[in-house]
Write an enzyme that holds these catalytic residues in place. Structure first.
Site, PDB file in Angstrom:
ATOM      1  CG  HIS A  28      -1.894   0.994   1.421  1.00 23.01           C
ATOM      2  ND1 HIS A  28      -1.622   2.286   1.780  1.00 23.01           N
ATOM      3  CD2 HIS A  28      -3.234   0.929   1.269  1.00 23.01           C
ATOM      4  CE1 HIS A  28      -2.752   2.978   1.846  1.00 23.01           C
ATOM      5  NE2 HIS A  28      -3.749   2.177   1.540  1.00 23.01           N
TER       6      HIS A  28
ATOM      7  CG  ASP B 138       0.659  -2.389   6.363  1.00 24.65           C
ATOM      8  OD1 ASP B 138      -0.261  -2.483   7.202  1.00 24.65           O
ATOM      9  OD2 ASP B 138       0.532  -1.802   5.266  1.00 24.65           O
TER      10      ASP B 138
ATOM     11  CD  GLN C 239      -6.785  -4.634   4.184  1.00 25.10           C
ATOM     12  OE1 GLN C 239      -7.728  -5.321   4.594  1.00 25.10           O
ATOM     13  NE2 GLN C 239      -6.980  -3.427   3.675  1.00 25.10           N
TER      14      GLN C 239
ATOM     15  CE  LYS D  37      -7.181  -0.438   6.177  1.00 26.98           C
ATOM     16  NZ  LYS D  37      -7.928   0.119   5.071  1.00 26.98           N
TER      17      LYS D  37
ATOM     18  CB  CYS E  15      -3.795   3.291  -1.523  1.00 30.80           C
ATOM     19  SG  CYS E  15      -5.054   4.509  -1.237  1.00 30.80           S
TER      20      CYS E  15
HETATM   21  C1  LIG Z   1      -2.296  -2.995   3.596  1.00 27.26           C
HETATM   22  C2  LIG Z   1      -2.649  -1.606   4.019  1.00 27.26           C
HETATM   23  N1  LIG Z   1      -1.703  -0.847   4.579  1.00 27.26           N
HETATM   24  C3  LIG Z   1      -1.964   0.392   4.997  1.00 27.26           C
HETATM   25  C4  LIG Z   1      -3.210   0.947   4.863  1.00 27.26           C
HETATM   26  C5  LIG Z   1      -3.439   2.349   5.342  1.00 27.26           C
HETATM   27  O1  LIG Z   1      -4.345   2.359   6.406  1.00 27.26           O
HETATM   28  P1  LIG Z   1      -4.665   3.747   7.134  1.00 27.26           P
HETATM   29  O2  LIG Z   1      -5.190   4.653   6.065  1.00 27.26           O
HETATM   30  O3  LIG Z   1      -5.706   3.393   8.146  1.00 27.26           O
HETATM   31  O4  LIG Z   1      -3.403   4.227   7.726  1.00 27.26           O
HETATM   32  C6  LIG Z   1      -4.222   0.210   4.265  1.00 27.26           C
HETATM   33  C7  LIG Z   1      -5.567   0.786   4.063  1.00 27.26           C
HETATM   34  O5  LIG Z   1      -6.257   0.467   3.113  1.00 27.26           O
HETATM   35  C8  LIG Z   1      -3.936  -1.108   3.840  1.00 27.26           C
HETATM   36  O6  LIG Z   1      -4.865  -1.874   3.269  1.00 27.26           O
END
Ligand SMILES: Cc1ncc(COP(=O)(O)O)c(C=O)c1O
Length: 420
Positions: free
Chosen positions: A133, A211, A214, A237, A377
């Site tokens: 992401h 990270d 998900q 999430k 993203c």
């Molecule tokens: C794998 C992953 N990393 C990071 C993020 C970013 O999350 P946040 O916007 O809550 O920081 C997302 C959000 O869609 C994601 O799916």
């Protein structure tokens, strides 16, 4: 509850929790709300909504400052949430430190800025993967540019998976100081073998960041067993509120780090021209934190624990298998990522020949089915896949098989519009 609109639903494909989520009782345009966008954000159970409201109604005071009883209640609510969240992810003190951030994006930025600036320099490399992401790409780009270091990417194979051999080759080059990778891809659905990856990173003497945005909402996560140095995730999430995220870090690594942001609460003392830092985790929580949101996230992990994360994973795996089988019925539809439900989390990003992903999502929306369309993203990944965008359906703890059926019906009807 609506019955399956078409096809056979898998047996037991419900955790019977829908009544806990008030928004799922809504109708939009006369149709039941079918929410298949949980990878973007999850819906919230009454337990979380009530916990936030109860805190605001009865316990609101700033934290770490007051000596009066109401302030003590607020401290207990905030710190109690931290303790339960750390236990939920197997990252208890003293070996682990749990810092509240705004989201996982901020957790990654914190490590890139605080650990990265002190430890990355010319001749060093940061390794990330093609499936990240933007939140796990751009902070490392900025760091490497600023520090004159190299940013390298671990490729994905044709199944949307990483190769441990390729990782080892990268680590054997001897210049990788940090590897940051996602536990679960938000586009491919791939579940990465985190413990195998972190073990290799550790053996190579590098630092790992995982990270977990998900992963934490969808499967049991034990940070200590996974062996990462840092593990970040995002509350919204995981049936929690927006505005609250979590960074779990190895305490010995975090002790040595400089603060990320500065100001109130993160200091021990301030002189005219200098300051010293508060102890962990407060060194990384400058200013008044998101107290009500942290309390809400505490209620979210209590809720998820009560349902049971093994059950959540089993349920979502069954639903994912069902979704993949049913999506395969649509002519011209291609799902990206591993085709085996056991190797992936509960989302399916897909294209349909002759239909733009935004049209797919728009037509589904008219049928009351909420799915996402776009690059999610993850533009470097989309380019690697040769796609500009995909549609994406994603499940959550409350998703039931009849909703997958409704998605399929909407896609069939949408396709018919384009064929006319
Ligand atoms: C794998 C992953 N990393 C990071 C993020 C970013 O999350 P946040 O916007 O809550 O920081 C997302 C959000 O869609 C994601 O799916």
């Amino acid at each position: 509850m609506p019955q399956a609109v078409s096809g056979l639903a898998p047996a037991g494909a419900s955790l019977a929790v829908r009544q806990d989520f008030p928004i799922l009782g809504r109708r939009l345009g006369g149709k039941p709300l079918i929410y298949l966008d949980s990878a973007a954000t999850s819906q919230k159970p009454n337990a979380v909504i009530d916990a936030v409201a109860d805190y605001m109604r009865h316990h609101n005071a700033n934290v770490h400052r007051g000596v009066y009883p109401l302030a003590a209640e607020s401290d207990a609510a905030y710190e109690g949430a931290r303790t339960r969240i750390a236990a939920f992810t197997g990252s208890q003190a003293p070996q682990w430190t749990t810092v509240f951030t705004r989201n996982v994006t901020e957790a990654i930025n914190l490590v890139a800025a605080s650990w990265g600036r002190a430890n990355i320099g010319p001749g060093d490399a940061v390794l990330i993967t093609e499936m990240e992401h933007h939140a796990n790409v751009v902070p490392w780009q900025m760091l490497c540019t600023e520090r004159g270091a190299e940013l390298r990417y671990l490729a994905i194979d044709e199944h949307g998976q990483l190769s441990l051999e390729a990782l080892q080759d990268e680590l054997d080059r001897g210049d990788v100081k940090l590897v940051s990778f996602t536990h679960v891809s938000n586009v491919l659905g791939t579940i990465n073998p985190v413990a195998d990856i972190t073990q290799r990173i550790r053996t190579a003497g590098a630092i790992s960041f995982v990270d977990g945005a998900q992963a934490v909402p969808h499967m049991p996560v034990d940070v200590a067993t996974l062996g990462a140095d840092f593990y970040g995730w995002t509350g919204h999430k995981a049936v929690g509120p927006t505005g609250i995220g979590v960074l779990h870090g190895r305490t010995d690594v975090m002790e040595a780090m400089q603060p990320f942001m500065t100001g109130g609460d993160m200091i021990a003392s301030v002189d005219l021209f200098s300051a010293t830092w508060n102890e962990l985790p407060y060194k990384f929580e400058a200013g008044t934190p998101a107290i009500a949101e942290a309390v809400g996230l505490g209620a979210a992990v209590d809720y998820l624990s009560a349902v049971g994360m093994e059950r959540v994973r089993d349920h979502e795996r069954a639903l994912t298998g069902y979704m993949l089988t049913r999506l395969a019925e649509i002519p011209g539809l291609t799902v990206v990522g591993p085709q085996d439900a056991g190797a992936r989390s509960g989302l399916a990003a897909f294209t349909i020949d002759g239909m733009h992903p935004h049209d797919i999502a728009e037509l589904a929306g008219r049928a009351g089915v909420c799915i996402r369309a776009g690059h999610h993203c993850a533009q470097p990944l989309m380019r690697r896949l040769g796609l500009a965008a995909t549609a994406r359906a994603s499940v959550g703890i409350y998703t039931e098989a009849w909703e997958i059926d409704a998605l399929i019906d909407a896609l069939v009807a949408g396709r018919a519009v384009f064929e006319d």
